[in-house]
Design a protein around this motif. Structure first.
Motif, PDB file in Angstrom:
ATOM      1  N   UNK A  66      -3.143   7.417 -29.889  1.00 34.42           N
ATOM      2  CA  UNK A  66      -2.505   8.116 -28.775  1.00 34.42           C
ATOM      3  C   UNK A  66      -3.406   8.138 -27.545  1.00 34.42           C
ATOM      4  N   UNK A  67      -4.692   8.362 -27.762  1.00 38.77           N
ATOM      5  CA  UNK A  67      -5.648   8.364 -26.648  1.00 38.77           C
ATOM      6  C   UNK A  67      -5.715   6.972 -26.023  1.00 38.77           C
ATOM      7  N   UNK A  68      -5.811   5.940 -26.863  1.00 36.24           N
ATOM      8  CA  UNK A  68      -5.818   4.569 -26.356  1.00 36.24           C
ATOM      9  C   UNK A  68      -4.565   4.299 -25.522  1.00 36.24           C
ATOM     10  N   UNK A  69      -3.392   4.661 -26.040  1.00 38.43           N
ATOM     11  CA  UNK A  69      -2.145   4.424 -25.306  1.00 38.43           C
ATOM     12  C   UNK A  69      -2.145   5.138 -23.961  1.00 38.43           C
ATOM     13  N   UNK A  70      -2.635   6.369 -23.918  1.00 35.00           N
ATOM     14  CA  UNK A  70      -2.688   7.129 -22.661  1.00 35.00           C
ATOM     15  C   UNK A  70      -3.651   6.465 -21.680  1.00 35.00           C
ATOM     16  N   UNK A  71      -4.798   6.005 -22.184  1.00 33.19           N
ATOM     17  CA  UNK A  71      -5.762   5.329 -21.322  1.00 33.19           C
ATOM     18  C   UNK A  71      -5.164   4.044 -20.757  1.00 33.19           C
ATOM     19  N   UNK A  93     -16.063   3.572  -5.339  1.00 38.69           N
ATOM     20  CA  UNK A  93     -17.394   3.802  -5.910  1.00 38.69           C
ATOM     21  C   UNK A  93     -17.373   5.137  -6.640  1.00 38.69           C
ATOM     22  N   UNK A  94     -17.905   5.162  -7.844  1.00 38.03           N
ATOM     23  CA  UNK A  94     -17.900   6.372  -8.647  1.00 38.03           C
ATOM     24  C   UNK A  94     -19.202   7.128  -8.467  1.00 38.03           C
ATOM     25  N   UNK A  95     -19.087   8.442  -8.316  1.00 37.62           N
ATOM     26  CA  UNK A  95     -20.259   9.302  -8.211  1.00 37.62           C
ATOM     27  C   UNK A  95     -20.754   9.717  -9.584  1.00 37.62           C
ATOM     28  N   UNK A  96     -21.779  10.578  -9.635  1.00 40.81           N
ATOM     29  CA  UNK A  96     -22.377  10.979 -10.913  1.00 40.81           C
ATOM     30  C   UNK A  96     -21.535  11.985 -11.697  1.00 40.81           C
ATOM     31  N   UNK A  97     -20.585  12.663 -11.058  1.00 39.67           N
ATOM     32  CA  UNK A  97     -19.790  13.659 -11.762  1.00 39.67           C
ATOM     33  C   UNK A  97     -18.745  12.995 -12.662  1.00 39.67           C
ATOM     34  N   UNK A  98     -18.439  13.685 -13.773  1.00 42.63           N
ATOM     35  CA  UNK A  98     -17.456  13.150 -14.709  1.00 42.63           C
ATOM     36  C   UNK A  98     -16.051  13.340 -14.146  1.00 42.63           C
ATOM     37  N   UNK A  99     -15.227  12.319 -14.325  1.00 39.15           N
ATOM     38  CA  UNK A  99     -13.830  12.433 -13.936  1.00 39.15           C
ATOM     39  C   UNK A  99     -12.970  12.372 -15.196  1.00 39.15           C
ATOM     40  N   UNK A 100     -11.646  12.398 -15.030  1.00 38.83           N
ATOM     41  CA  UNK A 100     -10.752  12.380 -16.193  1.00 38.83           C
ATOM     42  C   UNK A 100     -10.951  11.134 -17.046  1.00 38.83           C
ATOM     43  N   UNK A 101     -11.187   9.996 -16.397  1.00 41.83           N
ATOM     44  CA  UNK A 101     -11.396   8.751 -17.133  1.00 41.83           C
ATOM     45  C   UNK A 101     -12.650   8.844 -18.005  1.00 41.83           C
ATOM     46  N   UNK A 102     -13.717   9.403 -17.465  1.00 39.48           N
ATOM     47  CA  UNK A 102     -14.954   9.573 -18.239  1.00 39.48           C
ATOM     48  C   UNK A 102     -14.725  10.484 -19.436  1.00 39.48           C
ATOM     49  N   UNK A 103     -13.999  11.583 -19.207  1.00 38.73           N
ATOM     50  CA  UNK A 103     -13.761  12.549 -20.281  1.00 38.73           C
ATOM     51  C   UNK A 103     -12.936  11.933 -21.409  1.00 38.73           C
ATOM     52  N   UNK A 104     -11.849  11.253 -21.066  1.00 39.47           N
ATOM     53  CA  UNK A 104     -10.995  10.692 -22.109  1.00 39.47           C
ATOM     54  C   UNK A 104     -11.698   9.524 -22.806  1.00 39.47           C
TER      55      UNK A 104
END
Length: 120
Positions: free
Chosen positions: A74-79, A20-31
């Motif tokens: 590049x961002x897509x590939x990393x994701x 379950x994800x909380x309200x804080x941003x994580x790396x996935x949200x940032x990218x």
């Protein structure tokens, strides 16, 4: 290898992703936010390039546009590598039907085959 196996995409699983994800941003949200920004930038640059009337400006903006597209890729590939962007294989028959549909549309273009060079 069966056709079904050939169509499978090996989506990586995200390491350590919470259930379950909380309200804080994580790396996935940032990218994901960065990817959305890159998509917006390429859309805007496409418009600017089309409307640039000065040749040097046009070439400079084309360079920036190409770099921005590469950054987006590049961002897509990393994701995808991290398991944060998943893909699904499509049935080959459906791909063929869609291809045929768009080839039929292409026959309606006023200048013939648009994939080749246009001559007037």
């Amino acid at each position: 290898m069966t056709q079904q196996q050939a169509n499978q995409i090996k989506n990586p699983k995200p390491a350590g992703e919470p259930k379950a994800k909380g309200p804080q941003m994580n790396d996935r949200d940032r990218i994901n936010d960065i990817l959305a920004m890159e998509k917006y930038m390429t859309d805007s640059l496409n418009t600017a390039v089309r409307e640039a009337s000065h040749d040097t400006l046009h070439q400079t903006m084309m360079t920036i546009l190409n770099e921005t597209h590469q950054c987006q890729r590049n961002i897509f590939n990393k994701m995808f590598e991290k398991g944060w962007y998943t893909l699904e294989a499509e049935d080959q028959q459906k791909v063929n039907q869609t291809l045929q549909q768009f080839q039929n549309y292409a026959s309606q273009f006023p200048y013939g085959n648009m994939s080749g060079s246009m001559t007037h």
